[in-house]
Design a protein around this motif. Structure first.
Motif, short mmCIF file in Angstrom:
data_model
loop_
_atom_site.label_atom_id
_atom_site.label_comp_id
_atom_site.label_asym_id
_atom_site.label_seq_id
_atom_site.Cartn_x
_atom_site.Cartn_y
_atom_site.Cartn_z
N THR A 138 -3.64 -6.18 -1.25
CA THR A 138 -3.40 -4.79 -1.64
C THR A 138 -2.11 -4.29 -0.99
O THR A 138 -1.83 -4.64 0.16
CB THR A 138 -4.60 -3.88 -1.23
N CYS A 156 -1.35 -3.03 2.94
CA CYS A 156 -2.31 -3.73 3.79
C CYS A 156 -1.79 -3.83 5.22
O CYS A 156 -0.63 -4.22 5.42
CB CYS A 156 -2.57 -5.13 3.23
N LEU A 212 -6.25 3.85 8.10
CA LEU A 212 -6.40 3.57 6.67
C LEU A 212 -5.42 4.32 5.78
O LEU A 212 -5.09 3.84 4.69
CB LEU A 212 -7.83 3.92 6.23
N LEU A 213 -4.95 5.49 6.24
CA LEU A 213 -4.01 6.25 5.40
C LEU A 213 -2.81 5.41 4.97
O LEU A 213 -2.43 5.44 3.80
CB LEU A 213 -3.53 7.50 6.13
N LEU A 246 -4.07 3.23 2.23
CA LEU A 246 -4.43 3.94 1.00
C LEU A 246 -3.21 4.53 0.31
O LEU A 246 -3.15 4.59 -0.91
CB LEU A 246 -5.43 5.06 1.32
N LEU A 247 -2.26 5.01 1.10
CA LEU A 247 -1.12 5.73 0.51
C LEU A 247 0.17 4.90 0.53
O LEU A 247 1.19 5.34 0.01
CB LEU A 247 -0.89 7.06 1.25
N ASP A 248 0.12 3.73 1.15
CA ASP A 248 1.26 2.81 1.18
C ASP A 248 2.50 3.43 1.86
O ASP A 248 3.61 3.37 1.34
CB ASP A 248 1.60 2.35 -0.25
N THR A 287 -1.70 9.27 -5.70
CA THR A 287 -2.86 8.65 -6.36
C THR A 287 -4.07 9.56 -6.29
O THR A 287 -4.05 10.60 -5.61
CB THR A 287 -3.22 7.34 -5.64
N GLU A 321 -6.68 8.85 -4.72
CA GLU A 321 -7.13 8.83 -3.32
C GLU A 321 -6.43 9.94 -2.53
O GLU A 321 -7.04 10.60 -1.69
CB GLU A 321 -6.82 7.49 -2.65
N VAL A 340 -11.88 7.67 0.11
CA VAL A 340 -11.64 6.44 0.89
C VAL A 340 -12.53 5.31 0.36
O VAL A 340 -12.08 4.18 0.18
CB VAL A 340 -11.90 6.70 2.39
N LYS A 387 -11.63 3.26 -2.73
CA LYS A 387 -10.58 2.26 -2.56
C LYS A 387 -11.09 1.08 -1.71
O LYS A 387 -10.90 -0.08 -2.04
CB LYS A 387 -9.39 2.92 -1.85
N LEU A 388 -11.76 1.44 -0.60
CA LEU A 388 -12.13 0.40 0.37
C LEU A 388 -13.27 -0.49 -0.10
O LEU A 388 -13.23 -1.70 0.09
CB LEU A 388 -12.53 1.03 1.70
#
Lengths: 104, 435
Positions: A52, A55, B72-73, B76-78, B143, B145, B202, B205-206
């Motif tokens: 993903t 990651c 995680l942000l 999730l948000l790259d 997104t 998310e 969250v 996605k996870l």
């Protein structure tokens, strides 16, 4: 895959199988994360992706790939490129990876 | 092929203190539960229950969610977290605010102590919201998310604001309605606006990511977002200004949103490539199943019907328990073991992978303790709600004992991971990699 000799390519892939995706527990080759390897003179180049984008493993897997290849092929320069295109999907998992995922 | 960026993960000191504080809070709330069995016999507006609820939602759930989100942000948000410094300040404010608030409620000191605690917590929520919002702004793509997470943090801010108003209202009594009226508002904005939206955002996605499942169509999630927010806004408006009998309708909207989320997960699970389900994911599925209990109870308590007052009081308590000690706690107990081992592993072994044989994240905690933790949790939760419904303090006490054992097992595993250090690593010897 672009390699100078088929044996060398196999050796690179076998070496990269030592890198395990820590969440899934399967090596990055059988998970289909290694897209392409090429050898241009003394530069061994690897293109790989992750399951993903964003990651947190990106730095770890990139560094691991560099370190393991430098150790295995000390006479070569190693260049690792992390790419997102084409996006990884479960279709890229090898039959051996699927076997491991299904616990067979 | 487009080149990708390297890791966006924040420093370990931004994330790990949240897990440590949350684990200690879970132990504290379990011990407090042991001394609160008498509090479950009456109304939910009780100093001990207020203490337990706030230790659960702030010290345990929100603290852990903050820590996990900082990790995680970026996934999730790259993109990188907007500010690590802001995250550390937020931790300090949330931790100190939670401790002061717990003391204020336990001793029912509703003056300056409660007000200071409320302001500290509101400041924590404000800094957190700024951090989330600014991080989302940096994301290369907005997104669904991001919609869920940013909106959830805004609802957290509103929850905190209502809390501050209530804390001052104890002393200055400026609000037009009774205190319990605003307590219901405060609780539902927190539950549906903060926790539910965040978990949907969250989790959507996870959970598929952990199952290696395809999740391209986000239409159900879009509708889930609209339904939960729509139901909550209508509820707030009605609760403040109209006082109609349509509250079950708003509950139905929220329930429909949750239903769509569960449907989305079900469809994702149908396409999963990963067949082995570890203990962390099993506990996550238990949490999702437990979510159905408050969804049923919300209709019962919002429609009231002709139920006897005593039974209605018990149902209110079970409703609250099913959200905080049921769904939320079960989810955290499971997801801790999907996120924390990974974070610890990354920091401990990042420099060694590719040169030495390293353990896997799942090797960093004791599976037997986790198995017993999950069993004790389920037994404790069932005993607790049975004890409250039947108004039997010994059964409540048995539930509290199970919860304490759960908390100790959980804290043992968490601190074992937090204190983990890489040692005695052996270099690779090349042979059969899959052996």
């Amino acid at each position: 895959m672009e390699t100078q000799t088929p044996d060398f390519g196999d050796e690179v892939f076998e070496t990269l199988k030592y890198i395990i995706d820590p969440e899934i527990g399967i090596n990055i080759v059988d998970l289909g994360l290694v897209y392409r390897i090429s050898l241009d003179e003394d530069v061994l180049e690897v293109e790989l992706t992750l399951t993903t984008p964003g990651c947190p493993m990106s730095g770890t897997i990139t560094k691991a790939t560099e370190q393991i290849l430098l150790k295995r092929f000390p006479n070569l320069d190693v260049k690792v490129n992390l790419v997102w295109s084409p996006p990884w999907s479960t279709d890229m998992i090898t039959p051996e990876g699927m076997r491991q995922l299904e616990g067979r | 092929m487009a080149a990708a960026s390297t890791s966006n993960s924040p420093a370990r000191w931004v994330v790990l203190p949240h897990y440590a504080f949350a684990a200690l809070s879970f132990v504290v709330l379990s011990v407090l539960l042991l001394f609160s069995t008498d509090a479950f016999g009456g109304h939910y507006f009780n100093p001990k229950l207020l203490t337990l609820t706030h230790v659960t939602v702030l010290g345990w759930a929100t603290m852990l969610i903050f820590g996990a989100l900082y990790q995680l942000l970026p996934v999730l948000l790259d993109c990188r977290l907007y500010s690590e410094k802001l995250a550390i300040y937020t931790f300090g404010l949330l931790a100190s605010g939670t401790v002061l608030l717990a003391c204020a409620f336990w001793h029912f000191q509703v003056g300056a102590l409660l007000q200071v605690a409320a302001i500290l917590l509101f400041a924590a929520f404000l800094l957190f919201t700024i951090n989330v919002f600014q991080t989302a702004r940096k994301a290369p793509k907005w997104t669904i998310e991001a919609d869920f997470i940013v909106t959830a943090s805004l609802w957290l801010l509103v929850t905190g604001l209502v809390g501050v108003l209530m804390a001052f209202n104890f002393t200055y009594a400026f609000l037009p309605e009774q205190h319990v009226h605003y307590l219901q508002l405060h609780a539902h904005i927190g539950m549906a606006g903060w926790f539910l939206l965040l978990i949907i955002g969250v989790g959507s996605k996870l959970i598929p990511m952990f199952l290696l499942a395809h999740t391209e169509n986000t239409k159900k999630l879009n509708w889930a977002y609209n339904f939960v927010n729509g139901g909550l806004v209508l509820f707030i408006f009605d609760h403040l200004f109209l006082h109609t009998v349509f509250v079950p309708l708003y509950a139905a909207l929220v329930a429909a949103g949750v239903g769509l989320f569960l449907w989305f997960l079900y469809e994702a699970a149908q396409t999963r490539q990963r067949q082995d389900v570890d203990l962390g994911m099993k506990q996550t599925f238990v949490a999702l199943a437990l979510l159905l209990l408050p969804l049923v109870l919300v209709f019962v308590v919002s429609s009231k019907g002709s139920l006897p007052q005593e039974l209605l009081s018990s149902l209110y308590l079970v409703y609250g328990l099913s959200v905080f000690l049921g769904f939320l706690s079960a989810l955290i107990l499971g997801q801790t073991f999907k996120t924390l081992p990974f974070i610890i592993w990354m920091h401990a072994y990042e420099d060694y992978v590719g040169r030495f044989k390293t353990p896997l994240p799942k090797d960093l905690y004791i599976h037997t303790l986790l198995r017993w933790q999950n069993l004790c949790y389920l037994a404790g939760f069932i005993l607790l709600i049975m004890g409250v419904l039947l108004r039997m303090p010994p059964v409540i006490l048995a539930g509290a004992i199970c919860f304490t054992v759960t908390a100790l097992l959980y804290a043992t595993n968490v601190f074992r991971m937090l204190l983990h250090k890489a040692h005695n690593l052996k270099p690779f010897t090349y042979g059969n990699a899959n052996a």
